[in-house]
Design a protein around this motif. Structure first.
Motif, PDB file in Angstrom:
ATOM      1  N   LEU A 171       7.811  -0.804  52.914  1.00  0.00           N
ATOM      2  CA  LEU A 171       8.508   0.340  52.329  1.00  0.00           C
ATOM      3  C   LEU A 171       9.236  -0.134  51.082  1.00  0.00           C
ATOM      4  O   LEU A 171       9.990  -1.114  51.139  1.00  0.00           O
ATOM      5  N   GLN A 172       9.006   0.559  49.965  1.00  0.00           N
ATOM      6  CA  GLN A 172       9.533   0.108  48.683  1.00  0.00           C
ATOM      7  C   GLN A 172      10.551   1.104  48.118  1.00  0.00           C
ATOM      8  O   GLN A 172      10.522   2.292  48.463  1.00  0.00           O
ATOM      9  N   PRO A 173      11.455   0.645  47.261  1.00  0.00           N
ATOM     10  CA  PRO A 173      12.340   1.589  46.539  1.00  0.00           C
ATOM     11  C   PRO A 173      11.485   2.520  45.678  1.00  0.00           C
ATOM     12  O   PRO A 173      10.409   2.149  45.220  1.00  0.00           O
ATOM     13  N   GLY A 174      11.980   3.725  45.460  1.00  0.00           N
ATOM     14  CA  GLY A 174      11.233   4.703  44.677  1.00  0.00           C
ATOM     15  C   GLY A 174      11.112   6.012  45.423  1.00  0.00           C
ATOM     16  O   GLY A 174      11.816   6.246  46.407  1.00  0.00           O
ATOM     17  N   SER A 235       5.017  10.821  46.592  1.00  0.00           N
ATOM     18  CA  SER A 235       5.582  12.053  46.029  1.00  0.00           C
ATOM     19  C   SER A 235       4.578  13.189  46.132  1.00  0.00           C
ATOM     20  O   SER A 235       4.890  14.337  45.866  1.00  0.00           O
ATOM     21  N   GLU A 236       3.346  12.861  46.559  1.00  0.00           N
ATOM     22  CA  GLU A 236       2.278  13.854  46.662  1.00  0.00           C
ATOM     23  C   GLU A 236       2.096  14.293  48.112  1.00  0.00           C
ATOM     24  O   GLU A 236       2.831  13.882  49.002  1.00  0.00           O
ATOM     25  N   ASP A 237       1.082  15.118  48.333  1.00  0.00           N
ATOM     26  CA  ASP A 237       0.807  15.615  49.685  1.00  0.00           C
ATOM     27  C   ASP A 237      -0.196  14.740  50.432  1.00  0.00           C
ATOM     28  O   ASP A 237      -0.823  15.187  51.383  1.00  0.00           O
ATOM     29  N   THR A 238      -0.349  13.479  50.011  1.00  0.00           N
ATOM     30  CA  THR A 238      -1.318  12.586  50.657  1.00  0.00           C
ATOM     31  C   THR A 238      -0.925  12.250  52.094  1.00  0.00           C
ATOM     32  O   THR A 238      -1.765  11.785  52.864  1.00  0.00           O
ATOM     33  N   LEU A 256       4.682  19.099  61.737  1.00  0.00           N
ATOM     34  CA  LEU A 256       5.284  18.208  60.751  1.00  0.00           C
ATOM     35  C   LEU A 256       6.368  18.952  59.988  1.00  0.00           C
ATOM     36  O   LEU A 256       6.171  20.106  59.592  1.00  0.00           O
ATOM     37  N   CYS A 257       7.501  18.299  59.820  1.00  0.00           N
ATOM     38  CA  CYS A 257       8.545  18.825  58.952  1.00  0.00           C
ATOM     39  C   CYS A 257       8.735  17.800  57.844  1.00  0.00           C
ATOM     40  O   CYS A 257       9.209  16.687  58.090  1.00  0.00           O
ATOM     41  N   VAL A 258       8.331  18.155  56.630  1.00  0.00           N
ATOM     42  CA  VAL A 258       8.249  17.186  55.538  1.00  0.00           C
ATOM     43  C   VAL A 258       9.320  17.475  54.499  1.00  0.00           C
ATOM     44  O   VAL A 258       9.473  18.608  54.030  1.00  0.00           O
ATOM     45  N   SER A 259      10.041  16.439  54.135  1.00  0.00           N
ATOM     46  CA  SER A 259      11.115  16.592  53.156  1.00  0.00           C
ATOM     47  C   SER A 259      10.543  16.681  51.744  1.00  0.00           C
ATOM     48  O   SER A 259       9.401  16.307  51.489  1.00  0.00           O
ATOM     49  N   GLU A 260      11.359  17.154  50.844  1.00  0.00           N
ATOM     50  CA  GLU A 260      11.053  17.027  49.426  1.00  0.00           C
ATOM     51  C   GLU A 260      11.225  15.554  49.038  1.00  0.00           C
ATOM     52  O   GLU A 260      11.940  14.807  49.698  1.00  0.00           O
ATOM     53  N   PRO A 261      10.547  15.089  47.982  1.00  0.00           N
ATOM     54  CA  PRO A 261      10.694  13.680  47.592  1.00  0.00           C
ATOM     55  C   PRO A 261      12.149  13.338  47.263  1.00  0.00           C
ATOM     56  O   PRO A 261      12.879  14.153  46.698  1.00  0.00           O
ATOM     57  N   PHE A 262      12.570  12.131  47.639  1.00  0.00           N
ATOM     58  CA  PHE A 262      13.891  11.609  47.278  1.00  0.00           C
ATOM     59  C   PHE A 262      13.730  10.139  46.929  1.00  0.00           C
ATOM     60  O   PHE A 262      12.713   9.516  47.249  1.00  0.00           O
TER      61      PHE A 262
END
Length: 519
Positions: A171-174, A235-238, A256-262
């Motif tokens: 898991l990377q920053p970004g 950041s995509e729907d992949t 699935l409950c998916v957050s917006e990108p952060f």
């Protein structure tokens, strides 16, 4: 069995060691022998032994150099050294390098060898136990870290990143997304439910984590037996292409409950709290769907029902008309994107049933049977998983109230259940489930499940599983059968899942059962 390699330049000694006794009785297997250290290393690479018994003086590569290399590359291999009287300085060196024990060749007895081998086996067992303990401790530490990610909002990104690095998480920053996964198993008997939930959840977590490890873009963990969290660098729907195929291969429903990108690790607790608030609203979507925060524009905490308007329907015993009025209120609210708290809907429907029975009492009607069944009605409503089920259960309950009032019940065994049992017996080899059977008979699955268990004494899913496993046992008793063919023949597409179910029911793996009859 503990695998052993013998290394000595004297072929006669190697053969004598190999044929000295039936080593398998003591839990050992001689997997190879070599005349020097160079040959020994090739065998070690090929067989990955637990124990190496080696002479000290050999041409090419001696036992000292072999011990040094083994302890550098394969720390867990137990080394036993064979030496002569004048080799003591060499023996000391091998012991310093990590050899476990030594035996004097001139006075070597059978018992000396057995004792040394048993000591090596015991040391290996202690190493394995220590590894298991370390692995369990790591799991607990990792789970503690994951929970702190979700629940402790004051951690710095630097501290979190240090922990991610320490646990070697991909898991990377970004940009990231937090994906909350709710699982629902087919209905089962309560005695095995907790165990089944835990086993299946662990299997799914491990498979998702392996997938994320392969893509180097996230991590997965369980926060409860049927709730998983995935944190992904995307950041995509992949995420759907990666996660959905894994979940779809198991006999589960999922949301699935998916957050917006952060972009900040410290955002995770707030993101998770928003998802927790939205998670009950899976009530409005089908299995395999995604809960979209943008679509939940207005959340209502109560269901306002016009109970006084119901009196005319109850007095006329027009329960279909009453149902249509309730249905219109719910569907109209959904069409206007006014989503009512699922608890409020279930509670409101229970109040409708209670109000009807109370009104019928006031009318002086004989409704003892309804009083006996009202708790069952309430539980059926409470156990619904989505709004469509909830409406269908209410419709069936109102229909049963109408039937009871007309006194048309004759007490015979329910013909619906008879039809369902016949259907299962005819189609068990196909991809059928509680959900598909309910659709076939145009029944709500919760209502069908409750009805089937009341009539037969077991859940529909258990009846189907036992029928399939009985047929699997019959097929496995045939000499020309194989596990994959049997799995397909009884309606399971996933051999691994079939194996888990078979072992739970029968107490052994399918291959073990087959061997009992095909020796």
């Amino acid at each position: 069995m503990y695998k052993v390699i013998i290394v000595d330049d004297e072929k006669l000694l190697r053969q004598g060691f190999i044929h000295m006794t039936d080593w398998s009785v003591n839990g050992f297997e001689i997997v190879g022998d070599a005349s020097n250290g160079i040959e020994a290393l090739e065998l070690v690479e090929r067989y990955q032994p637990d124990i190496v018994v080696t002479d000290i003086r050999m041409p090419g590569m001696d036992g000292i150099e072999l011990t040094r290399i083994l302890k550098q590359r394969y720390k867990d291999i137990q080394v036993i050294v064979l030496s002569s009287y004048n080799d003591f300085e060499y023996v000391k060196e091998t012991l310093q390098l990590g050899a476990l024990d030594y035996i004097l060749k001139p006075t070597m007895q059978y018992t000396d060898l057995v004792n040394a081998m048993e000591k090596a086996k015991s040391n290996k067992q202690h190493q394995e136990l220590a590894k298991d303990t370390q692995s369990e401790q790591r799991k607990k530490s990792l789970l503690g870290f994951f929970r702190s990610l979700l629940c402790e909002p004051n951690q710095s990104d630097e501290a979190i990143l240090d922990q991610i690095s320490a646990f070697s998480l991909p898991l990377q920053p970004g940009l990231m997304r937090l994906i909350w996964i709710q699982l629902e198993l087919p209905e089962t008997d309560s005695a095995s439910e907790a165990s089944q939930e835990g086993e299946l959840t662990n299997t799914i977590v491990n498979e998702l984590q392996a997938m994320l490890q392969q893509h180097q873009n996230g991590c997965c963990f369980a926060v409860s037996p049927l709730q998983l969290i995935v944190i992904m660098n995307t950041s995509e729907d992949t995420y759907r292409d990666q996660i959905a195929p894994v979940l779809a291969s198991y006999d589960v429903q999922y949301w699935l409950c998916v957050s917006e990108p952060f972009s900040e690790f410290s955002d995770i607790p707030a993101v998770h709290q928003r998802q927790l608030a939205l998670s009950p609203y899976r009530f409005y979507i089908n299995s395999g769907s995604v809960i979209n925060e943008a679509e939940l524009t207005e959340l209502k905490t109560s269901l306002d029902l016009p109970f006084k308007n119901f009196n005319d329907y109850i007095d006329k015993q027009d329960f279909l008309g009453l149902y249509k009025q309730v249905q219109h209120i719910i569907t109209d609210s959904i069409q206007n994107r006014h989503y009512i708290d699922p608890y409020a809907i279930r509670n409101g429907f229970i109040e409708v049933c209670y109000y009807i029975i109370h009104r019928l009492d006031e009318m002086g009607l004989e409704i003892d049977e309804l009083h006996k069944r009202k708790i069952t009605f309430f539980k059926l409503i409470e156990n619904t998983g989505n709004v469509a089920d909830c409406l269908q259960v209410l419709e069936h309950i109102l229909s049963e109230i109408e039937t009871s009032l007309k006194d048309s019940r004759n007490g015979n065994y329910n013909p619906t259940v008879k039809s369902i049992i016949h259907f299962i017996q005819q189609h068990y080899s196909e991809d059928i489930s509680l959900q598909s059977i309910a659709l076939h008979f145009h029944l709500n699955k919760s209502y069908l499940s409750q009805l089937f268990k009341l009539q037969t004494g077991e859940t529909l899913n258990n009846y189907l599983i036992n029928l399939r496993i009985d047929e699997a046992k019959a097929l496995l008793r045939k000499s020309n059968s194989n596990i994959y063919t049997v799995c397909q023949a009884i309606g399971y597409s996933n051999p691994s899942y079939f194996g888990q179910v078979f072992k739970k029911v029968v107490g052994m793996k399918p291959s073990e059962y087959s061997k009992l009859y095909n020796k």
